[in-house]
Design an enzyme around this catalytic site. Sequence first.
Site, PDB file in Angstrom:
ATOM      1  N   GLY A  21       0.836  -1.211   0.000  1.00 22.63           N
ATOM      2  CA  GLY A  21       0.000   0.000   0.000  1.00 22.63           C
ATOM      3  C   GLY A  21       0.864   1.251   0.000  1.00 22.63           C
ATOM      4  O   GLY A  21       0.659   2.182  -0.792  1.00 22.63           O
ATOM      5  N   HIS A  22       1.845   1.278   0.887  1.00 21.61           N
ATOM      6  CA  HIS A  22       2.769   2.420   0.928  1.00 21.61           C
ATOM      7  C   HIS A  22       3.508   2.557  -0.405  1.00 21.61           C
ATOM      8  O   HIS A  22       3.677   3.654  -0.936  1.00 21.61           O
ATOM      9  CB  HIS A  22       3.822   2.229   2.028  1.00 21.61           C
ATOM     10  N   SER A  48      -0.193  -1.729   8.317  1.00 22.58           N
ATOM     11  CA  SER A  48       0.928  -2.143   9.174  1.00 22.58           C
ATOM     12  C   SER A  48       0.415  -2.873  10.402  1.00 22.58           C
ATOM     13  O   SER A  48       1.113  -3.702  10.989  1.00 22.58           O
ATOM     14  CB  SER A  48       1.737  -0.920   9.614  1.00 22.58           C
ATOM     15  N   LYS A  93      -7.132   4.592   1.938  1.00 25.05           N
ATOM     16  CA  LYS A  93      -7.344   3.658   3.041  1.00 25.05           C
ATOM     17  C   LYS A  93      -7.723   4.411   4.319  1.00 25.05           C
ATOM     18  O   LYS A  93      -8.612   4.009   5.056  1.00 25.05           O
ATOM     19  CB  LYS A  93      -6.063   2.847   3.246  1.00 25.05           C
TER      20      LYS A  93
HETATM   21  P1  AMP Z   1       0.796   4.926   7.712  1.00 25.15           P
HETATM   22  O1  AMP Z   1       2.185   4.400   7.611  1.00 25.15           O
HETATM   23  O2  AMP Z   1      -0.195   3.947   8.224  1.00 25.15           O
HETATM   24  O3  AMP Z   1       0.729   6.253   8.403  1.00 25.15           O
HETATM   25  O4  AMP Z   1       0.337   5.209   6.219  1.00 25.15           O
HETATM   26  C1  AMP Z   1       1.086   6.063   5.387  1.00 25.15           C
HETATM   27  C2  AMP Z   1       0.301   6.343   4.135  1.00 25.15           C
HETATM   28  O5  AMP Z   1       0.064   5.113   3.440  1.00 25.15           O
HETATM   29  C3  AMP Z   1      -1.068   6.976   4.414  1.00 25.15           C
HETATM   30  O6  AMP Z   1      -1.337   7.979   3.445  1.00 25.15           O
HETATM   31  C4  AMP Z   1      -1.994   5.800   4.266  1.00 25.15           C
HETATM   32  O7  AMP Z   1      -3.307   6.165   3.907  1.00 25.15           O
HETATM   33  C5  AMP Z   1      -1.322   5.017   3.147  1.00 25.15           C
HETATM   34  N1  AMP Z   1      -1.752   3.614   3.163  1.00 25.15           N
HETATM   35  C6  AMP Z   1      -1.765   2.762   4.224  1.00 25.15           C
HETATM   36  N2  AMP Z   1      -2.284   1.568   3.870  1.00 25.15           N
HETATM   37  C7  AMP Z   1      -2.610   1.665   2.560  1.00 25.15           C
HETATM   38  C8  AMP Z   1      -3.206   0.768   1.611  1.00 25.15           C
HETATM   39  N3  AMP Z   1      -3.565  -0.464   1.945  1.00 25.15           N
HETATM   40  N4  AMP Z   1      -3.400   1.210   0.348  1.00 25.15           N
HETATM   41  C9  AMP Z   1      -3.030   2.473  -0.003  1.00 25.15           C
HETATM   42  N5  AMP Z   1      -2.476   3.361   0.841  1.00 25.15           N
HETATM   43  C10 AMP Z   1      -2.276   2.974   2.103  1.00 25.15           C
END
Ligand code: AMP
Length: 281
Positions: free
Chosen positions: A33-34, A183, A146
């Site tokens: 996703g990231h 995560s 997400k």
């Molecule tokens: P985080 O590390 O959880 O703060 O997420 C960092 C970025 O990755 C944020 O903009 C989230 O929305 C995006 N993100 C997390 N999971 C996904 C996913 N499954 N698909 C797309 N983007 C994601």
Amino acid sequence: MELLTSRQALQEWRRGVGEDLAFVPTMGALHAGHLSLVEAAQQLPGRTIASIFVNPTQFGPQEDFARYPRTLEQDRELLQDAGCDALFVPSVADIYAGSGQTRVQVEPLGSDLCGQFRPTHFQGVATVVTVLLNLVRPDRLYLGQKDYQQLVVLRRLVEDLALPVQVIGVPTVRESDGLALSSRNRYLSEAERLQACAVSQALLAAQQARRSGERQVAALQAVAHAVLQRYGVEKIDYIAVRDAETLLELPEGVVGAEDPVMLLAVRVGVTRLIDNLLLAL
Ligand code: AMP
């Protein structure tokens, strides 16, 4: 890929980079996703910088800040392989170098939905993203759909404060059974992982009902609720159907001309899962 571990290192790197800088902020423990955000950023000319910062101010006192997964070496390799140009890994002192008196709030949006269960969460997010944007000074900010409420909150922040950055929302990447990558999925036991499928299944069932002509918010919520129950998911923070652009409630509880989005937050074991789906026809 440049590894930048301090404010100074970032600022030095930034001086050598012109326009067209894309920025992907994350908390690490990276997954596909990231990486899809990095890939989206690379569709346009220019350089891409990611950041990894587990932001203490967006976690509540009872939340998982201490045990949040930290996998820096692996993250670094993934970003390097993805062709990311730089990775900013600041310390807490790099980000919160000021007096700590200033907080950024997007209200009432930040107190709605997840904000009801995580009262200071979006204040922490809005504050850290403001600091990161001021340090990185990107032209484009890439965020995942997400975290739909986060995306809407940060779009508001950028618009309301006239921040000179374009916000780009990137579609959610899912496992083959529909579970949105996160995560936090690594906290799930095998049995919980099976239950977690309920979330995307509930959203799909509501989307199907909408496509079959259902316009009542309560009925769409009931469809999703029934699926969660079937999987034995009992701890439901909320099932909401809102205007996809503003996240406001739909007038009279009926889907009208606006594009609706369904947002879910549940707990499976100790793990909080959120997901969403546009219910457009
Ligand atoms: P985080 O590390 O959880 O703060 O997420 C960092 C970025 O990755 C944020 O903009 C989230 O929305 C995006 N993100 C997390 N999971 C996904 C996913 N499954 N698909 C797309 N983007 C994601």
